[in-house]
Design an enzyme around this catalytic site. Sequence first.
Site, PDB file in Angstrom:
ATOM      1  N   THR A  95       0.865  -1.172   0.000  1.00  0.00           N
ATOM      2  CA  THR A  95       0.000   0.000   0.000  1.00  0.00           C
ATOM      3  C   THR A  95       0.907   1.228   0.000  1.00  0.00           C
ATOM      4  O   THR A  95       0.843   2.074   0.867  1.00  0.00           O
ATOM      5  CB  THR A  95      -0.952   0.021   1.215  1.00  0.00           C
ATOM      6  OG1 THR A  95      -0.178   0.010   2.412  1.00  0.00           O
ATOM      7  CG2 THR A  95      -1.872  -1.157   1.209  1.00  0.00           C
ATOM      8  N   GLY A  96       1.859   1.274  -0.971  1.00  0.00           N
ATOM      9  CA  GLY A  96       2.792   2.388  -1.121  1.00  0.00           C
ATOM     10  C   GLY A  96       1.961   3.621  -1.304  1.00  0.00           C
ATOM     11  O   GLY A  96       1.270   3.749  -2.286  1.00  0.00           O
ATOM     12  N   THR A  97       2.023   4.530  -0.406  1.00  0.00           N
ATOM     13  CA  THR A  97       0.831   5.193   0.111  1.00  0.00           C
ATOM     14  C   THR A  97       1.101   6.608   0.561  1.00  0.00           C
ATOM     15  O   THR A  97       2.240   6.953   0.794  1.00  0.00           O
ATOM     16  CB  THR A  97       0.415   4.360   1.329  1.00  0.00           C
ATOM     17  OG1 THR A  97      -0.421   3.362   0.925  1.00  0.00           O
ATOM     18  CG2 THR A  97      -0.216   5.090   2.412  1.00  0.00           C
ATOM     19  N   THR A  98       0.049   7.349   0.802  1.00  0.00           N
ATOM     20  CA  THR A  98       0.110   8.553   1.629  1.00  0.00           C
ATOM     21  C   THR A  98      -1.052   8.488   2.621  1.00  0.00           C
ATOM     22  O   THR A  98      -2.205   8.349   2.214  1.00  0.00           O
ATOM     23  CB  THR A  98      -0.011   9.843   0.794  1.00  0.00           C
ATOM     24  OG1 THR A  98       0.973   9.839  -0.236  1.00  0.00           O
ATOM     25  CG2 THR A  98       0.197  11.073   1.672  1.00  0.00           C
ATOM     26  N   LYS A 129      -7.841   2.193   2.599  1.00  0.00           N
ATOM     27  CA  LYS A 129      -6.748   2.075   3.575  1.00  0.00           C
ATOM     28  C   LYS A 129      -7.154   2.574   4.964  1.00  0.00           C
ATOM     29  O   LYS A 129      -6.323   2.621   5.867  1.00  0.00           O
ATOM     30  CB  LYS A 129      -5.518   2.845   3.079  1.00  0.00           C
ATOM     31  CG  LYS A 129      -5.031   2.360   1.716  1.00  0.00           C
ATOM     32  CD  LYS A 129      -3.898   3.203   1.194  1.00  0.00           C
ATOM     33  CE  LYS A 129      -3.533   2.788  -0.229  1.00  0.00           C
ATOM     34  NZ  LYS A 129      -2.454   3.622  -0.794  1.00  0.00           N
TER      35      LYS A 129
END
Length: 257
Positions: A56-59, A90
């Site tokens: 979940t490469g994410t912000t 998320k």
Amino acid sequence: HFHGRSAREQVKNRRSVSQVGLCSALARASVCGGQAASVTMASPNAPDFVTEETLTGTTIIACEFEDGVIIGADSRTTRGSYVANRVTDKLCQISDQIFCCRSGSAADTQAVADVVKYQLELHSIEVGKKARVQTAANMFKSICYNNREGLSAGIICAGWDEYKGGQVYNIPLGGMIARQPFTIGGSGSGFIYGYCDLNFKEGMTKDEALTFVRTALAMAMARDGSSGGVIRTAMLTEAGVEREVVLGNEVPVFWEG
């Protein structure tokens, strides 16, 4: 009977075509020196979306405001350079007024959130009242710290309770825990520290906090290749949970050079 056989044959044919199409795509992706190599999960010639872990490469972001907390996240899940899911949620609900935001390995963070949700339900039954936000955060911290060598999980735990009101707890990789008035995480967070430091203020109104969260996420999504999709937010107050979604075509756009 005739129609039943026809339908089954159509499904079988569709599956065969799908399998052939996938195999062809993998073979094309692994062409080396003009010849297609044999592709398996363990093959060094396999494309990154086959071999990479689902992330979940994410912000993710959470901030306190005058009536509670607002949490937010993008919705992109990646496997290497491949977008595995563009509308991931998320923001995981742990109890009525406690949520967590997940970043890192999708499998690890989902498993940790499920365990904490189960443990918190048991705890609430044992004590006969709603669990505190700090209790949930400490459960996340305990699991992440005790399994720090094997887990890839960055968690933000936030919520509202009758004891301390709105609270935000940051549990980064390694299992540390810290209560903060606002916190950000994930691969896109590095692009927005300056914006957040400049624009955050304590005691913000609901509208100010919502604008702060959405703008920060939009800026990160514009710069980070692993963040994107839609913006999901959840507002946690004494009144309950209020969730909203900003669709991709409605996400604020900034100068991109």
